[in-house]
Write a protein that holds these residues in place. Structure first.
Motif, PDB file in Angstrom:
ATOM      1  N   TYR A   1      -0.131 -17.588  35.938  1.00 34.90           N
ATOM      2  CA  TYR A   1       0.322 -16.627  36.941  1.00 34.90           C
ATOM      3  C   TYR A   1       1.467 -15.748  36.439  1.00 34.90           C
ATOM      4  O   TYR A   1       1.955 -14.903  37.165  1.00 34.90           O
ATOM      5  CB  TYR A   1       0.754 -17.371  38.206  1.00 34.90           C
ATOM      6  N   CYS A   2       1.876 -15.944  35.219  1.00 31.25           N
ATOM      7  CA  CYS A   2       3.030 -15.228  34.650  1.00 31.25           C
ATOM      8  C   CYS A   2       2.550 -14.098  33.741  1.00 31.25           C
ATOM      9  O   CYS A   2       1.987 -14.348  32.679  1.00 31.25           O
ATOM     10  CB  CYS A   2       3.883 -16.226  33.855  1.00 31.25           C
TER      11      CYS A   2
ATOM     12  N   THR B   1       3.847 -22.014  29.345  1.00 38.06           N
ATOM     13  CA  THR B   1       3.405 -20.788  30.000  1.00 38.06           C
ATOM     14  C   THR B   1       2.744 -21.136  31.327  1.00 38.06           C
ATOM     15  O   THR B   1       2.592 -22.304  31.676  1.00 38.06           O
ATOM     16  CB  THR B   1       2.391 -20.026  29.131  1.00 38.06           C
ATOM     17  N   SER B   2       2.330 -20.104  32.053  1.00 39.00           N
ATOM     18  CA  SER B   2       1.594 -20.258  33.301  1.00 39.00           C
ATOM     19  C   SER B   2       0.552 -19.147  33.386  1.00 39.00           C
ATOM     20  O   SER B   2       0.799 -18.033  32.911  1.00 39.00           O
ATOM     21  CB  SER B   2       2.553 -20.163  34.489  1.00 39.00           C
TER      22      SER B   2
ATOM     23  N   TYR C   1       4.303 -12.064  31.903  1.00 38.94           N
ATOM     24  CA  TYR C   1       5.036 -12.078  30.630  1.00 38.94           C
ATOM     25  C   TYR C   1       4.465 -13.132  29.686  1.00 38.94           C
ATOM     26  O   TYR C   1       4.496 -12.960  28.474  1.00 38.94           O
ATOM     27  CB  TYR C   1       6.528 -12.346  30.867  1.00 38.94           C
ATOM     28  N   CYS C   2       3.954 -14.221  30.243  1.00 39.30           N
ATOM     29  CA  CYS C   2       3.375 -15.284  29.417  1.00 39.30           C
ATOM     30  C   CYS C   2       2.152 -14.794  28.663  1.00 39.30           C
ATOM     31  O   CYS C   2       1.947 -15.146  27.503  1.00 39.30           O
ATOM     32  CB  CYS C   2       3.002 -16.495  30.277  1.00 39.30           C
TER      33      CYS C   2
END
Length: 96
Positions: free
Chosen positions: A10-11, A7-8, A13-14
């Protein structure tokens, strides 16, 4: 078996997918060990598994990759994909 969840921070959706994985983590306890990896903090591991987008799930047995999927998935889709790939693994000891 282990599911490495890339994951990140900044995402968007994550962040949603992490909640899905937490639910799966509770349900599949003892069958699959889940590990979260932030690609921004661990680029080496992300490169090792050739992560091209987040979220990505890589399923391993020992040092061998036996499955996985890229992109956001809802609870039902993620659960089905993980279980299907575990069952398809020739080294699986999971009994349905």
């Amino acid at each position: 078996m282990k599911a490495i969840v890339f994951t990140s921070n900044y995402c968007p959706y994550c962040r949603v997918f992490k909640r899905t994985v937490e639910r799966l983590k509770n349900e599949l306890d003892g069958l699959v060990k889940f590990e979260f990896v932030n690609v921004d903090e661990n680029r080496v591991l992300a490169e090792k598994y050739e992560v091209m987008m987040v979220p990505t799930v890589v399923i391993t047995k020992g040092d061998e990759v036996v499955g996985g999927f890229m992109g956001y998935a809802d609870y039902k889709t993620a659960r089905e994909a993980i279980l299907e790939q575990i069952l398809a693994s020739p080294k699986s000891n999971y009994k349905n």
